[in-house]
Design a protein around this motif. Structure first.
Motif: not given
Lengths: 125, 297
Positions: A45, B63, B68, B89-90, B285
């Motif tokens: 990421y 997710s 998440f 949020s990721e 987000s």
């Protein structure tokens, strides 16, 4: 600003962000202890983010600053958590001291305590 | 059935007695640990409630419905109240998974600031509304660290001027605040309009971000520094340095004690950077969501 100067500042920014990326990779490696970091989703990421903002970074847009600031904040988080753990582990108390060792601190010695073994041995002497 | 187990659970917990543990049948213990799923490894917890051994190998992110979640091996991570732990949020979820992965033999929950913040935001244990949160934050503006100045020693006065004045200047230019530092016991003068400006600014943040904001301000007792930090004018290291300016001045003069000053410095940096990441990711987000819901013309 002339072109040479501009290029220089751009290089400086790029090298700065690479330094941040490298330090982030080092911190993550300390956590995951794997040889192949590309398998770790967090690292993937981070790399993706750096790649995404590499192009816009040339234009000095707001997102670049944001991305870099964020990366530095995350780096600060990982680094200071590790250091904090290390220092507190170093100075952590090892539980309560024994009577003997606390006496030792102030330079005193405890008298020998009575026990059956010594009591049995003593008549033999 | 459940209530009896609850009783056993409570007595075990209060007495923390090994004898009770041994006398309890194994089957019962199993059921208890299923019942009290908010304490992930209950039987181990009983041994020493402060310590939680690392009972998983790998923390991963999944997710579900736009949220998440964190999986510890195959179990879902839960909040202290037993709900499923989830974040909006990721990157936040990835960072939390890294937090769980970075634990070695024991799980030190007090160093997992992102997890703690998400738990607070998810369950809101103190039942605070948005208005209460914002007024709590604004309360710090009335006694802001950068507004309390000292006259002596003169070097410190100069240092405070050179370091703290730019922050106030920035707040005046950026938000139009009216704030005058104080050199006495009296609190600094903050106009009611400034408070209103800050209130409106704060209310533009999402609920989750406000929890992060509150945590950050509470850490270093200064709203102005946090506002500059959220606006990316300064970085975390500088913010912590500004907040402990006097202490740093004194330690330079009298010497620093590692087991107090350095621990405090790193802890503040941890807390502050965690709060900043939390605010950033939770804001991000919400903006994405707003874009998605825009009607097409």
């Amino acid at each position: 600003m002339d072109l040479a100067n501009q290029n220089e500042s751009r290089d400086k920014m790029a090298s700065n962000s690479y330094r941040t990326l490298r330090s982030l990779a080092r911190e993550l490696k300390l956590i995951y202890k794997k040889k192949d970091m590309c398998e770790v989703p967090v690292y993937a990421y981070v790399q993706e983010q750096f790649r995404n903002f590499q192009v816009t970074g040339e234009k000095m847009c707001r997102a670049r600053q944001e991305a870099e600031h964020l990366a530095q904040t995350y780096l600060c988080y990982l680094e200071s958590t590790r250091k904090h753990e290390a220092i507190s582990a170093h100075y952590r108390g090892k539980g309560e001291r024994s009577v003997e060792s606390s006496a030792n601190i102030v330079g005193l010695k405890l008298p020998k305590l009575y026990s059956e073994e010594t009591a049995q041995k003593s008549p033999e002497h | 059935m459940a209530s009896t187990f609850k009783n056993i659970f409570q007595t075990c917990f209060i007495l923390r007695n090994k004898v009770i543990l041994q006398s309890a049948e194994k089957t019962k213990l199993k059921t208890i640990s299923v019942y009290s799923n908010h304490c992930l490894s209950f039987t181990r917890c009983l041994h020493n409630p402060r310590e939680l051994k690392k009972f998983y190998k790998n923390a991963t992110v999944v997710s579900a419905d736009g949220w998440f979640e964190i999986n510890l091996d195959r179990k879902k991570l839960r909040t202290p109240h037993g709900n499923i732990f989830k974040v909006p949020s990721e990157p936040l979820a990835l960072a939390i998974a890294t937090e769980w992965n970075s634990q070695e033999k024991l799980v030190n929950r007090h160093t997992m600031h992102l997890t703690v913040l998400s738990n607070t935001a998810l369950e809101n244990p103190t039942h605070k509304t948005r208005e209460q949160l914002t007024s709590n934050i604004i309360h710090f503006l009335e006694t802001d660290t950068v507004c309390y100045r000292l006259n002596e020693p003169p070097e410190l006065e100069k240092l405070q001027k050179t370091k703290w004045d730019p922050i106030i200047e920035w707040a005046v230019n950026r938000h139009g605040l009216e704030i005058t530092p104080t050199y006495s016991m009296a609190p600094p003068i903050v106009s009611p309009e400034s408070k209103e400006i800050v209130r409106r600014h704060l209310l533009s943040y999402s609920d989750w971000a406000l929890f992060g904001y509150h945590y950050a301000v509470d850490c270093i007792k200064s709203l102005l520094i946090i506002m500059a930090l959220v606006d990316k004018q300064i970085d975390v290291d500088t913010a912590v340095e500004l907040a402990r300016l006097e202490q740093e001045f004194q330690t330079k003069k009298w010497g620093s004690v590692e087991w107090y000053h350095d621990i405090e410095l790193y802890e503040l940096r941890c807390r502050l950077s965690a709060a900043m990441l939390f605010v950033h990711w939770c804001c991000e987000s919400t903006t994405i969501k707003q874009k998605a819901t825009l009607p097409s013309f």
